[in-house]
Design a protein around this motif. Structure first.
Motif, PDB file in Angstrom:
ATOM      1  N   VAL A 287       0.845  -1.194   0.000  1.00  0.00           N
ATOM      2  CA  VAL A 287       0.000   0.000   0.000  1.00  0.00           C
ATOM      3  C   VAL A 287       0.883   1.247   0.000  1.00  0.00           C
ATOM      4  O   VAL A 287       0.612   2.216  -0.714  1.00  0.00           O
ATOM      5  CB  VAL A 287      -0.940  -0.006   1.222  1.00  0.00           C
ATOM      6  CG1 VAL A 287      -1.751   1.282   1.296  1.00  0.00           C
ATOM      7  CG2 VAL A 287      -1.867  -1.214   1.186  1.00  0.00           C
ATOM      8  N   ALA A 288       1.941   1.218   0.790  1.00  0.00           N
ATOM      9  CA  ALA A 288       2.830   2.379   0.893  1.00  0.00           C
ATOM     10  C   ALA A 288       3.418   2.754  -0.461  1.00  0.00           C
ATOM     11  O   ALA A 288       3.495   3.940  -0.821  1.00  0.00           O
ATOM     12  CB  ALA A 288       3.945   2.084   1.892  1.00  0.00           C
ATOM     13  N   LEU A 289       3.844   1.758  -1.221  1.00  0.00           N
ATOM     14  CA  LEU A 289       4.439   2.031  -2.530  1.00  0.00           C
ATOM     15  C   LEU A 289       3.413   2.665  -3.465  1.00  0.00           C
ATOM     16  O   LEU A 289       3.723   3.616  -4.198  1.00  0.00           O
ATOM     17  CB  LEU A 289       4.984   0.736  -3.132  1.00  0.00           C
ATOM     18  CG  LEU A 289       5.625   0.840  -4.512  1.00  0.00           C
ATOM     19  CD1 LEU A 289       6.763   1.844  -4.525  1.00  0.00           C
ATOM     20  CD2 LEU A 289       6.115  -0.525  -4.980  1.00  0.00           C
ATOM     21  N   GLY A 290       2.183   2.149  -3.471  1.00  0.00           N
ATOM     22  CA  GLY A 290       1.159   2.733  -4.320  1.00  0.00           C
ATOM     23  C   GLY A 290       0.851   4.171  -3.956  1.00  0.00           C
ATOM     24  O   GLY A 290       0.768   5.057  -4.825  1.00  0.00           O
ATOM     25  N   VAL A 291       0.673   4.442  -2.662  1.00  0.00           N
ATOM     26  CA  VAL A 291       0.370   5.806  -2.221  1.00  0.00           C
ATOM     27  C   VAL A 291       1.529   6.737  -2.551  1.00  0.00           C
ATOM     28  O   VAL A 291       1.334   7.842  -3.076  1.00  0.00           O
ATOM     29  CB  VAL A 291       0.054   5.827  -0.713  1.00  0.00           C
ATOM     30  CG1 VAL A 291      -0.092   7.267  -0.218  1.00  0.00           C
ATOM     31  CG2 VAL A 291      -1.215   5.041  -0.415  1.00  0.00           C
ATOM     32  N   ALA A 292       2.759   6.304  -2.264  1.00  0.00           N
ATOM     33  CA  ALA A 292       3.927   7.143  -2.543  1.00  0.00           C
ATOM     34  C   ALA A 292       4.061   7.432  -4.030  1.00  0.00           C
ATOM     35  O   ALA A 292       4.337   8.575  -4.439  1.00  0.00           O
ATOM     36  CB  ALA A 292       5.191   6.466  -2.013  1.00  0.00           C
ATOM     37  N   ALA A 293       3.870   6.411  -4.873  1.00  0.00           N
ATOM     38  CA  ALA A 293       4.002   6.611  -6.319  1.00  0.00           C
ATOM     39  C   ALA A 293       2.978   7.616  -6.831  1.00  0.00           C
ATOM     40  O   ALA A 293       3.289   8.457  -7.687  1.00  0.00           O
ATOM     41  CB  ALA A 293       3.857   5.274  -7.043  1.00  0.00           C
TER      42      ALA A 293
ATOM     43  N   LEU B 253      -6.866   2.609  -3.310  1.00  0.00           N
ATOM     44  CA  LEU B 253      -5.892   2.862  -2.256  1.00  0.00           C
ATOM     45  C   LEU B 253      -6.556   3.580  -1.086  1.00  0.00           C
ATOM     46  O   LEU B 253      -7.440   4.419  -1.280  1.00  0.00           O
ATOM     47  CB  LEU B 253      -4.750   3.732  -2.783  1.00  0.00           C
ATOM     48  CG  LEU B 253      -3.676   3.073  -3.633  1.00  0.00           C
ATOM     49  CD1 LEU B 253      -2.706   4.127  -4.152  1.00  0.00           C
ATOM     50  CD2 LEU B 253      -2.922   2.003  -2.853  1.00  0.00           C
ATOM     51  N   PRO B 254      -6.141   3.284   0.142  1.00  0.00           N
ATOM     52  CA  PRO B 254      -6.729   3.980   1.290  1.00  0.00           C
ATOM     53  C   PRO B 254      -6.318   5.446   1.326  1.00  0.00           C
ATOM     54  O   PRO B 254      -5.241   5.818   0.848  1.00  0.00           O
ATOM     55  CB  PRO B 254      -6.161   3.216   2.491  1.00  0.00           C
ATOM     56  CG  PRO B 254      -4.884   2.634   1.998  1.00  0.00           C
ATOM     57  CD  PRO B 254      -5.130   2.297   0.553  1.00  0.00           C
ATOM     58  N   ALA B 255      -7.176   6.267   1.871  1.00  0.00           N
ATOM     59  CA  ALA B 255      -6.861   7.686   2.031  1.00  0.00           C
ATOM     60  C   ALA B 255      -5.837   7.854   3.158  1.00  0.00           C
ATOM     61  O   ALA B 255      -5.858   7.134   4.153  1.00  0.00           O
ATOM     62  CB  ALA B 255      -8.128   8.471   2.344  1.00  0.00           C
TER      63      ALA B 255
ATOM     64  N   ALA C  91       2.701   9.237   7.722  1.00  0.00           N
ATOM     65  CA  ALA C  91       1.562   8.336   7.556  1.00  0.00           C
ATOM     66  C   ALA C  91       1.826   7.329   6.450  1.00  0.00           C
ATOM     67  O   ALA C  91       1.443   6.156   6.556  1.00  0.00           O
ATOM     68  CB  ALA C  91       0.308   9.149   7.256  1.00  0.00           C
ATOM     69  N   ILE C  92       2.484   7.774   5.375  1.00  0.00           N
ATOM     70  CA  ILE C  92       2.801   6.850   4.276  1.00  0.00           C
ATOM     71  C   ILE C  92       3.843   5.841   4.724  1.00  0.00           C
ATOM     72  O   ILE C  92       3.745   4.641   4.433  1.00  0.00           O
ATOM     73  CB  ILE C  92       3.269   7.640   3.040  1.00  0.00           C
ATOM     74  CG1 ILE C  92       2.124   8.506   2.503  1.00  0.00           C
ATOM     75  CG2 ILE C  92       3.782   6.688   1.951  1.00  0.00           C
ATOM     76  CD1 ILE C  92       2.521   9.452   1.390  1.00  0.00           C
ATOM     77  N   ALA C  93       4.847   6.293   5.469  1.00  0.00           N
ATOM     78  CA  ALA C  93       5.878   5.373   5.960  1.00  0.00           C
ATOM     79  C   ALA C  93       5.271   4.315   6.874  1.00  0.00           C
ATOM     80  O   ALA C  93       5.700   3.150   6.862  1.00  0.00           O
ATOM     81  CB  ALA C  93       6.968   6.153   6.685  1.00  0.00           C
ATOM     82  N   ALA C  94       4.260   4.681   7.641  1.00  0.00           N
ATOM     83  CA  ALA C  94       3.632   3.716   8.544  1.00  0.00           C
ATOM     84  C   ALA C  94       2.941   2.592   7.779  1.00  0.00           C
ATOM     85  O   ALA C  94       2.789   1.473   8.306  1.00  0.00           O
ATOM     86  CB  ALA C  94       2.633   4.434   9.452  1.00  0.00           C
TER      87      ALA C  94
END
Length: 495
Positions: free
Chosen positions: A238-244, A371-373, A382-385
């Motif tokens: 999830v983190a990779l998707g949000v970061a990208a 993807l979650p908000a 928050a993204i790192a978590a």
């Protein structure tokens, strides 16, 4: 599938035309890969399933199967050698034997997927058999799903999307006129006029890139690989998707380019090459005519990226985005001519040109819609978590995969970035495969918080550079004239 009650029915079809034509460039690319695998190998076959929308009876569903065959010439095409090479032979009329599987109280789509795997599990007789197999799954006395086994010569991911839309419309009784652009039309387009001119531009682009690219990214001594030698490891993050997605908006590029350039940067760190060459799988569907083509159109584009010694990930990604678009624009060409050119350049440069690093974005919409908000939006902490949710899995292993040393592949998950790495373990040991996947996540998550200098990537991501001879470019994997495409995904998702 053999333990299920089943019977067979015959669907007869009669289309608008038949004929013989040379292979399209997309068909020729798949034919070369299929031939490389050898007879009896169903590696490039595609299992595929479709739901039956509404309360339709068996006759109605079989009628839609018939109309699909009549509307789309690719589904009634054989492939046979001719005087000038392989040809496509479109049958105007014929018959398809369709299985009817009684599923009892099974889940229809789950059972259909099982049936589809069985249908795709045997090699096609390309000269004498239609490139599609089909079975209707009955549950509760009515058809609930249809399973297909398709030859890759009949369709790619983009074609499956078109067939799925046509299936839905035909079941609803609202289908419009049949397609106006078929593989025989595409073959003619590629050999005269604008299509031939486009192929010539692509050829010149490839030559220019291959004259500058490293002869091999993997010019270091191989280790003893695993048995089977090739492994595919998947990461769901999830983190990779949000970061990208955050970085794509921030940098004014696509999320595909964010992932492509990050892949190139990690391979640069691993191999020691500041100039990175990769192949990108191009759908080739931005042209309106090809966009509606039900047939294989995907081919390889070639991507070359120079990484400045004092550059940052942000500026490198902006440059890489433009380079990727250029690669995708120049991915429609005559494959045998390109192979000959690669071999010629290899002789001129002292050895085969190895292009065994790939990025293949198989997502249909280009992002992850579920993807979650993150609150607050784009918050680095928050993204790192979210990295705590990341999971890994071994997808499969093979003894032979045509020319792929490192292929990054996005998967079909909608609520996370599903990223696979298919690797030759003689050059990328399994520990390195995991390090590269985790490194992709680490790099992009950190990039949300700060612009990462390229010379900091190795330490940040824990990538240990490979030891290679100081003399430089001695090709390693040695697959210079091959193309390493994985089977396109199913169900209907374009590559």
């Amino acid at each position: 599938m053999d333990d299920l009650p089943r019977r067979s029915v015959v669907v007869e079809f009669c289309g608008a035309r038949g004929g013989v034509a040379p292979l399209t460039w997309g068909q020729a690319s798949i034919w070369r890969l299929t031939s490389w695998r050898g007879e009896g190998d169903p590696y490039f076959n595609m299992p595929w399933v479709l739901p039956v929308y509404g309360r339709r009876d068996l006759d109605a569903v079989l009628g839609v199967v018939r109309r699909l065959l009549e509307r789309h010439e690719t589904l009634r095409t054989n492939f046979r050698p001719g005087a000038g090479g392989m040809e496509q032979h479109v049958a105007r009329s014929g018959r398809l034997v369709v299985g009817v599987v009684e599923g009892g109280d099974a889940r229809p789509m789950t059972l259909a997927r099982r049936v589809a795997v069985g249908l795709a599990g045997e090699v096609f007789d390309y000269a004498g058999e239609l490139p599609v197999r089909c079975a209707v799954v009955m549950v509760g006395g009515r058809p609930r799903a249809v399973a297909f086994g398709l030859s890759h010569l009949a369709a790619d991911g983009g074609a499956l999307d078109l067939l799925a839309a046509d299936w839905r419309d035909l079941l609803a009784g609202v289908a419009g006129p049949g397609p106006g652009w078929q593989p025989m039309d595409q073959a003619r387009f590629e050999r005269e006029g604008p299509g031939a001119e486009r192929g010539e531009r692509a050829f010149k682009h490839w030559r220019g890139v291959l004259e500058e690219a490293p002869r091999s990214m993997f010019d270091y001594p191989p280790a003893v690989g695993e048995v089977p030698r090739f492994v595919r490891v998947g990461m769901e993050s999830v983190a990779l998707g949000v970061a990208a997605q955050v970085l794509a908006v921030r940098w004014g590029v696509s999320s595909a380019s964010v992932l492509t350039v990050a892949s190139a940067v990690l391979l640069s760190v691993l191999t020691g090459h500041r100039r990175v060459v990769m192949q990108l799988i191009a759908a080739n569907r931005h042209d309106a005519r090809i966009g509606g083509l039900v047939g294989p159109a995907a081919q390889d584009g070639v991507f070359l990226l120079e990484l400045p010694a004092d550059g940052t990930l942000a500026e490198t990604t902006r440059v890489g985005h433009r380079q990727a678009l250029t690669a995708y624009r120049h991915a429609l060409y005559e494959p045998l001519r390109l192979m000959a050119m690669r071999e010629e350049l290899g002789r001129e440069r002292g050895g085969p040109i190895d292009l065994s690093a790939y990025f293949n974005d198989t997502r249909g919409g280009g992002d992850w819609p579920d993807l979650p908000a993150v609150e607050p939006p784009g918050d680095p902490a928050a993204i790192a978590a979210l990295t705590a949710r990341t999971t890994f899995s071994v997808v499969g292993s093979w003894e032979h995969v045509d020319a792929t040393t490192a292929q990054f592949i996005t998967g079909q998950a909608r609520d996370a970035c599903e990223l696979h790495l298919l690797a030759d373990t003689a050059y990328l040991p399994r520990s390195t495969v995991y390090a590269l996947l985790r490194g992709m996540e680490t790099l992009l998550v950190r990039a949300v918080a700060e612009d990462v200098p390229l010379d900091a990537v190795a330490g940040l991501c824990g990538i240990t550079p490979a030891e290679r001879p100081p003399a430089g470019n001695v090709p390693g994997p040695g697959h210079g004239s091959s193309s390493g495409r994985e089977p396109l995904p199913s169900p209907a998702t374009p590559a």
